[in-house]
Design a protein around this motif. Structure first.
Motif, PDB file in Angstrom:
ATOM      1  N   VAL A 521      36.399  43.238  41.213  1.00  0.00           N
ATOM      2  CA  VAL A 521      35.936  43.300  39.829  1.00  0.00           C
ATOM      3  C   VAL A 521      34.909  42.186  39.654  1.00  0.00           C
ATOM      4  CG1 VAL A 521      36.550  43.055  37.402  1.00  0.00           C
ATOM      5  CG2 VAL A 521      38.088  44.264  38.959  1.00  0.00           C
ATOM      6  N   VAL A 522      33.741  42.546  39.119  1.00  0.00           N
ATOM      7  CA  VAL A 522      32.666  41.579  38.915  1.00  0.00           C
ATOM      8  C   VAL A 522      32.452  41.401  37.423  1.00  0.00           C
ATOM      9  CG1 VAL A 522      30.277  40.956  39.434  1.00  0.00           C
ATOM     10  CG2 VAL A 522      31.579  42.345  41.050  1.00  0.00           C
ATOM     11  N   GLU A 523      32.392  40.142  36.989  1.00  0.00           N
ATOM     12  CA  GLU A 523      32.193  39.830  35.573  1.00  0.00           C
ATOM     13  C   GLU A 523      31.044  38.829  35.441  1.00  0.00           C
ATOM     14  OE1 GLU A 523      36.417  39.453  33.573  1.00  0.00           O
ATOM     15  OE2 GLU A 523      36.432  38.609  35.607  1.00  0.00           O
ATOM     16  N   PRO A 524      30.161  39.059  34.470  1.00  0.00           N
ATOM     17  CA  PRO A 524      29.087  38.072  34.244  1.00  0.00           C
ATOM     18  C   PRO A 524      29.639  36.795  33.632  1.00  0.00           C
ATOM     19  CG  PRO A 524      29.004  39.792  32.579  1.00  0.00           C
ATOM     20  CD  PRO A 524      30.059  40.220  33.570  1.00  0.00           C
ATOM     21  N   LEU A 525      29.046  35.679  33.988  1.00  0.00           N
ATOM     22  CA  LEU A 525      29.426  34.372  33.453  1.00  0.00           C
ATOM     23  C   LEU A 525      28.275  33.818  32.615  1.00  0.00           C
ATOM     24  CD1 LEU A 525      31.076  32.712  36.601  1.00  0.00           C
ATOM     25  CD2 LEU A 525      32.239  33.705  34.616  1.00  0.00           C
ATOM     26  N   PRO A 526      28.528  32.781  31.813  1.00  0.00           N
ATOM     27  CA  PRO A 526      27.444  32.153  31.047  1.00  0.00           C
ATOM     28  C   PRO A 526      26.362  31.600  31.972  1.00  0.00           C
ATOM     29  CG  PRO A 526      29.584  31.444  30.241  1.00  0.00           C
ATOM     30  CD  PRO A 526      29.842  32.194  31.502  1.00  0.00           C
ATOM     31  N   ARG A 527      25.132  31.503  31.422  1.00  0.00           N
ATOM     32  CA  ARG A 527      24.010  31.003  32.220  1.00  0.00           C
ATOM     33  C   ARG A 527      24.318  29.607  32.755  1.00  0.00           C
ATOM     34  NH1 ARG A 527      22.863  35.449  31.179  1.00  0.00           N
ATOM     35  NH2 ARG A 527      24.031  35.502  33.111  1.00  0.00           N
ATOM     36  N   GLY A 528      24.076  29.464  34.048  1.00  0.00           N
ATOM     37  CA  GLY A 528      24.269  28.183  34.699  1.00  0.00           C
ATOM     38  C   GLY A 528      25.664  27.945  35.221  1.00  0.00           C
ATOM     39  N   ALA A 529      26.551  28.922  35.041  1.00  0.00           N
ATOM     40  CA  ALA A 529      27.945  28.730  35.480  1.00  0.00           C
ATOM     41  C   ALA A 529      28.098  28.847  36.988  1.00  0.00           C
ATOM     42  CB  ALA A 529      28.855  29.731  34.771  1.00  0.00           C
ATOM     43  N   GLY A 530      27.155  29.532  37.652  1.00  0.00           N
ATOM     44  CA  GLY A 530      27.231  29.648  39.098  1.00  0.00           C
ATOM     45  C   GLY A 530      28.074  30.825  39.550  1.00  0.00           C
ATOM     46  N   PHE A 531      28.777  30.660  40.660  1.00  0.00           N
ATOM     47  CA  PHE A 531      29.573  31.739  41.262  1.00  0.00           C
ATOM     48  C   PHE A 531      31.029  31.303  41.373  1.00  0.00           C
ATOM     49  CE2 PHE A 531      31.396  33.333  45.330  1.00  0.00           C
ATOM     50  CZ  PHE A 531      31.560  34.657  44.954  1.00  0.00           C
ATOM     51  N   GLU A 532      31.916  32.222  41.016  1.00  0.00           N
ATOM     52  CA  GLU A 532      33.352  31.993  41.155  1.00  0.00           C
ATOM     53  C   GLU A 532      33.959  33.153  41.929  1.00  0.00           C
ATOM     54  OE1 GLU A 532      35.186  31.474  37.378  1.00  0.00           O
ATOM     55  OE2 GLU A 532      33.832  29.846  36.739  1.00  0.00           O
ATOM     56  N   PHE A 533      34.954  32.838  42.746  1.00  0.00           N
ATOM     57  CA  PHE A 533      35.667  33.877  43.507  1.00  0.00           C
ATOM     58  C   PHE A 533      37.161  33.654  43.334  1.00  0.00           C
ATOM     59  CE2 PHE A 533      37.720  35.692  47.232  1.00  0.00           C
ATOM     60  CZ  PHE A 533      37.110  36.940  47.318  1.00  0.00           C
ATOM     61  N   ALA A 534      37.859  34.748  43.079  1.00  0.00           N
ATOM     62  CA  ALA A 534      39.311  34.661  42.883  1.00  0.00           C
ATOM     63  C   ALA A 534      40.003  35.767  43.659  1.00  0.00           C
ATOM     64  CB  ALA A 534      39.646  34.758  41.394  1.00  0.00           C
ATOM     65  N   ASP A 535      41.189  35.488  44.142  1.00  0.00           N
ATOM     66  CA  ASP A 535      42.015  36.467  44.866  1.00  0.00           C
ATOM     67  C   ASP A 535      43.206  36.841  43.993  1.00  0.00           C
ATOM     68  OD1 ASP A 535      43.422  38.003  46.662  1.00  0.00           O
ATOM     69  OD2 ASP A 535      44.167  36.284  47.821  1.00  0.00           O
ATOM     70  N   ARG A 536      43.275  38.112  43.604  1.00  0.00           N
ATOM     71  CA  ARG A 536      44.375  38.591  42.776  1.00  0.00           C
ATOM     72  C   ARG A 536      45.148  39.712  43.473  1.00  0.00           C
ATOM     73  NH1 ARG A 536      43.230  34.579  40.700  1.00  0.00           N
ATOM     74  NH2 ARG A 536      42.596  34.138  38.530  1.00  0.00           N
ATOM     75  N   THR A 537      45.028  39.797  44.772  1.00  0.00           N
ATOM     76  CA  THR A 537      45.763  40.838  45.494  1.00  0.00           C
ATOM     77  C   THR A 537      47.247  40.487  45.552  1.00  0.00           C
ATOM     78  OG1 THR A 537      45.311  39.720  47.595  1.00  0.00           O
ATOM     79  CG2 THR A 537      43.776  41.450  46.904  1.00  0.00           C
ATOM     80  N   VAL A 538      48.066  41.531  45.659  1.00  0.00           N
ATOM     81  CA  VAL A 538      49.524  41.346  45.762  1.00  0.00           C
ATOM     82  C   VAL A 538      50.045  42.137  46.946  1.00  0.00           C
ATOM     83  CG1 VAL A 538      49.836  40.930  43.294  1.00  0.00           C
ATOM     84  CG2 VAL A 538      49.923  43.264  44.158  1.00  0.00           C
ATOM     85  N   GLY A 539      51.134  41.679  47.457  1.00  0.00           N
ATOM     86  CA  GLY A 539      51.800  42.410  48.527  1.00  0.00           C
ATOM     87  C   GLY A 539      51.058  42.402  49.837  1.00  0.00           C
ATOM     88  N   GLY A 540      50.127  41.478  50.009  1.00  0.00           N
ATOM     89  CA  GLY A 540      49.401  41.403  51.277  1.00  0.00           C
ATOM     90  C   GLY A 540      48.469  42.559  51.517  1.00  0.00           C
TER      91      GLY A 540
END
Length: 697
Positions: A521-540
Motif C-alpha cells: 500500500v502506497v500513501e503520499p506524505l507531506p512535502r519534504g517528509a521523504g520515504f518511509e517503509f513499514a512491514d505489516r505482514t502477519v503469519g510469515g
C-alpha cells in the motif's frame, strides 16, 4: 598574461621595492566605458613605462590583452600595471566595469588598499555606478573620484561632480577644477596644464568651491577646535589642510575629485601626486584575518617584509605558452625565487574547489605588466607579483611557509545564477573539455561546474551572458568545441492518492527458479517528509529475511522513477502481504517483486509531478518595485512580503519555481537597469500544474 621579455620594450625597468611604505595598491573602479583602461594607458605612457599609449578600439592596450576583451572592446578580467612616481611604486589594478565580472572587481578590491572611482564627464552617474560605489564602501575602501574623458564634446565636469555628490554623498568634494580659460592661468593656482588647485588658488571665481573644500577637510579633522577657529575668521595654514586631507582620504571618509583627460595629459600629474600622498600604504591598512590550516586563529599579521610569509592568489590565468600564472598579493613576509612554499585552499568545496594543501617551489618571481612578466629578485609585503607553474594554486588560495602553513580568511564571492548547459561536439572535444574546465574553474571563483546526475547535463553556472560568452570562448580557444542546449530542471514524482500494488515475479527455467509475491500500500506524505517503509505482514507471509529485499527493490524503483522517469519522493510504502517458496524465493526475486508492486500501484493510483521551488530574495531600487513584482507573478511566483532596505531600496521575498529562474539573472538586470540583485536557495518541491505536467510528459 604570460609573455616573458626581460630585456627590452615595456618589460624593461622592473625594480623590486624594499619598503612597503613605498607601495600604493590602487584599484580602478567604474562602469564599463568610463575610461579606466584608457586612463591606465595614459599613466603608463606619462611615467615612461610605455613609449606611447595604446587604444581600446585598436585592441593594443596593456590591460585588455585577453582575446575576449579585444573582441568586446571592454575589460573582462583584472590586470595589473605598475608605474613609478618619485620613489613610490603604484600598482594600478584595472578591473572590468560590467556587472557580469563582479568577481574580478572583488579580487581587485582584495588586492588593493585604495580605489580610484572613474566616471565619465559625458555620461552622468547612473544607478549601476552607484551600486559599484556601494560595493567599495561595503569593504571600507578609501576612494577618490576621477572625472575622465574631459575632452568629450558633451563633457561637463561641474555637472558630473554634482552628479557624483548627489549619488555618493557629501564626502565627494573637488580638489581641482579645470581653469575657466582652459589653461589654469591664475598663476599660483594653476594645477599644471589647465587645472586649478582649489587649496592654493586665490582666484575669487573659485572662492565658493574653495570654501566648500576647506570646510569639508576641517570637518574630518581630528582637531575639534579647527572648525570653530576657521569660522571665527582664522586662516588655516596649507600644511594643516593638506595633512588633514590626506588623513581623511586614508580613513575613507573624504573623497577628493580630480578631472583628467587621458589624451592631453590634463590632471595626470595631480592624480599621481594625490595617489602617492593621500592614499594609504599597505602599512596603514588592516590585513585579513589569518588562521592555521586547522582553523586555529593566528595572531594578526602586519605588512612586515621580515614577518611570516602570508600571501594570497587573487587571480589565476592560464597562458598557452607559460602555463598557469598566479597573481599574488603579499600581505606579510617576502616571496623569493627558488624557495619552497605551501599552498592552501579551503572553504570553497561548494563551488567545485575541494580543500587542498600542497608544497610547491617558486622558480621565479615576476612583476606583471598586463600580459608581460618581468622578473624581479623578490616581492616584499604589500606588493603584488606573479608566480608561474604553481600547479596547485587556485584563485583565493593562501601561499605561506611550509614550516608554518597558514590560511587567509576568504573574501566574499558572488553566487553565479545563470545556468548554461554545454555539450561537446565530438569525442576529442570531450577530452579537451575535461582538460580545460578544471583550469577555468580554478581561476574563476564566480564560475561553478555542475554535473547533474538526474538530467545528465554538464552545466556551467555563470554571472550573466557576457560572462558565459567569455567562458565559452576560452573553452573553444583551448580546443574544446562545445554547443549549448536548454537547461533542464530536475523534477520529482509522488503519488497523487493512496494506492495498492501487487508484484508477482515467478519464473521457472530449469534448476532453481524465481518466486516472489508481495502486496503493498502506497500513501503520499507531506512535502519534504521523504520515504518511509513499514512491514505489516502477519503469519510469515513474507519471510523475515526477505522484507529488506522488498524495501531495497522499492527504493531502487523510486530512484529510477515511474510514469515520468523522475525520482519518486514523499511516500510511505507498507508491505501488507505476500508469498514465498521454500526453494525458489531469493533476495533478487523479492527485489524484483517489490519494484513491480510499486509500478502496479502507480498504474492504479496515478502519480503527479513536483517541481523545485526556490526562495528568492530580490534587492532593488524602489522605482522598479512594481515592475519586478508583476514579473514575479508572471513566473508563477508567490510574494511572501516586501520591506524597506537602505535609502531608496526595497527587498522582496518570494517563492518562485526553478523553471522560472533559469534566465532571471539576465532578465532582472534588464528590468532594473542593472541595479537589481537577488539570491536564491532551494525551499521545497510543489506540484506542477497539470497543463505544464502534460507538456513535460
Amino acid at each position: 598574461m604570460g609573455n616573458k621579455n626581460p630585456d627590452n620594450g615595456p618589460s624593461a625597468g622592473a625594480v623590486a621595492v624594499d619598503d612597503p611604505a613605498k607601495v600604493r595598491n590602487v584599484v580602478l573602479v567604474g562602469p564599463s566605458g568610463s575610461g579606466k583602461t584608457t586612463l591606465t594607458e595614459a599613466l603608463l605612457a606619462g611615467t615612461g613605462v610605455l613609449p606611447r599609449a595604446g587604444s581600446v578600439t585598436e585592441g593594443n592596450t596593456v590591460c585588455d590583452h585577453d582575446p575576449a576583451a579585444v573582441r568586446q572592446q571592454r575589460s573582462v578580467g583584472l590586470s595589473v600595471a605598475p608605474v613609478r612616481h618619485g620613489d613610490v611604486k603604484i600598482n594600478l589594478i584595472d578591473t572590468p566595469g560590467y556587472a557580469d565580472f563582479v568577481g574580478e572587481l572583488r579580487a581587485g578590491l582584495r588586492a588593493a588598499d585604495a580605489a580610484l572611482f572613474v566616471v565619465s564627464a559625458a555620461e552622468g552617474v547612473d544607478a549601476s555606478t552607484t551600486a559599484l560605489w556601494e560595493e567599495c564602501a561595503a569593504v571600507g575602501m578609501p576612494r577618490a573620484v576621477v572625472v575622465a574623458r574631459c575632452d568629450h564634446q558633451r563633457a561637463d565636469v561641474v555637472d558630473e561632480i554634482a552628479s557624483c555628490q548627489a549619488a555618493f554623498g557629501a564626502g565627494v568634494v573637488p580638489l581641482y577644477l579645470p581653469g575657466a580659460d582652459g589653461d589654469g592661468a591664475d598663476g599660483d593656482g594653476a594645477g599644471g596644464g589647465g587645472l586649478v588647485n582649489l587649496l592654493t588658488t586665490d582666484d575669487p571665481a573659485y572662492e565658493e568651491q574653495r570654501n566648500a573644500l576647506i570646510e569639508g577637510i576641517i570637518a574630518e579633522s581630528e582637531d575639534e577646535t579647527l572648525m570653530d577657529r576657521y569660522l571665527a575668521g582664522e586662516e588655516v595654514d596649507q600644511a594643516t589642510l593638506i595633512s588633514d586631507l590626506e588623513t581623511a582620504v586614508a580613513r575613507g571618509s573624504f573623497h577628493p575629485v580630480v578631472p583628467v583627460c587621458s589624451l592631453s595629459g590634463l590632471g595626470l600629474p595631480e592624480l599621481l601626486d594625490g595617489i602617492t600622498r593621500a592614499f594609504p600604504s599597505p602599512l596603514e591598512r588592516p590585513l585579513p584575518a589569518v588562521t592555521g590550516v586547522d582553523g586555529v586563529p593566528h595572531p594578526r599579521v602586519e605588512a612586515d617584509p621580515d614577518g611570516p610569509l602570508v600571501a594570497e592568489v587573487v587571480r589565476t590565468a592560464v597562458d598557452p605558452y607559460v602555463g598557469r600564472v598566479s597573481l599574488v598579493r603579499v600581505f606579510s613576509g617576502t616571496l623569493r625565487p627558488e624557495r619552497p612554499v605551501h599552498v592552501s585552499g579551503h572553504g570553497m568545496a561548494d563551488r567545485g574547489h575541494e580543500d587542498h594543501d600542497a608544497d610547491e617551489r617558486v622558480a621565479h618571481v615576476y612583476s606583471p605588466l598586463g600580459a608581460t612578466l618581468r622578473e624581479v629578485p623578490y616581492c616584499v609585503a604589500g606588493d603584488l607579483c606573479a608566480l608561474t607553474k604553481i600547479g596547485s594554486a587556485e584563485t583565493g588560495d593562501t601561499v605561506s611557509s611550509p614550516e608554518r602553513p597558514l590560511l587567509v580568511a576568504p573574501w566574499e564571492v558572488p553566487e553565479p545564477l545563470l545556468p548554461v548547459a554545454i555539450v561537446p561536439r565530438s569525442r576529442s572535444d570531450e577530452d579537451n573539455l575535461a582538460r580545460n574546465l578544471g583550469k577555468l574553474v580554478a581561476g574563476d571563483p564566480t564560475l561553478r561546474l555542475e554535473r547533474n546526475a538526474e538530467t545528465h547535463q554538464l552545466v556551467l553556472w555563470c554571472m550573466g551572458e557576457a560572462h558565459a560568452d567569455v567562458v565559452l570562448a576560452r573553452l573553444r580557444a583551448g580546443g574544446a568545441e562545445v554547443d549549448t542546449e536548454p537547461v533542464r530542471v530536475a523534477l520529482r514524482e509522488t503519488f497523487a492518492a493512496r494506492a495498492e500494488g501487487h508484484g508477482r515475479h515467478v519464473k521457472q527455467s530449469g534448476g532453481h527458479g524465481q518466486y516472489a509475491v508481495c502486496d503493498i500500500v502506497v500513501e503520499p506524505l507531506p512535502r519534504g517528509a521523504g520515504f518511509e517503509f513499514a512491514d505489516r505482514t502477519v503469519g510469515g507471509a513474507v519471510p523475515h529475511q526477505f522484507v529488506p529485499s522488498v524495501e531495497k527493490g522499492v527504493r531502487a524503483q523510486l530512484a529510477r522513477g515511474l510514469q515520468g522517469g523522475h525520482p519518486v519522493v514523499d511516500v510511505r510504502v507498507t508491505l501488507v502481504d505476500g508469498k514465498a517458496h521454500s526453494v525458489d524465493s531469493s533476495d533478487a526475486a523479492f527485489q524484483t517483486a517489490g519494484s513491480l508492486a510499486l509500478k502496479d500501484a502507480a498504474a492504479n493510483g496515478g502519480t503527479c509531478l513536483l517541481e523545485p521551488l526556490d526562495e528568492v530574495v530580490v534587492r532593488l531600487p524602489d522605482e522598479h518595485l512594481g515592475t519586478v513584482l508583476g514579473d514575479l507573478s508572471g513566473r508563477r511566483g508567490r510574494v511572501l512580503g516586501t520591506e524597506a532596505d537602505s535609502a531608496g531600496y526595497s527587498v522582496i521575498r518570494a517563492e518562485v519555481p526553478a523553471t522560472g529562474l533559469l534566465r532571471y539573472a539576465v532578465e532582472l538586470r534588464s528590468l532594473t537597469s542593472g541595479t537589481g540583485t537577488y539570491t536564491r536557495r532551494f525551499s521545497r518541491y510543489d506540484p506542477l500544474p497539470q497543463a505544464l505536467a502534460a507538456q513535460v510528459r
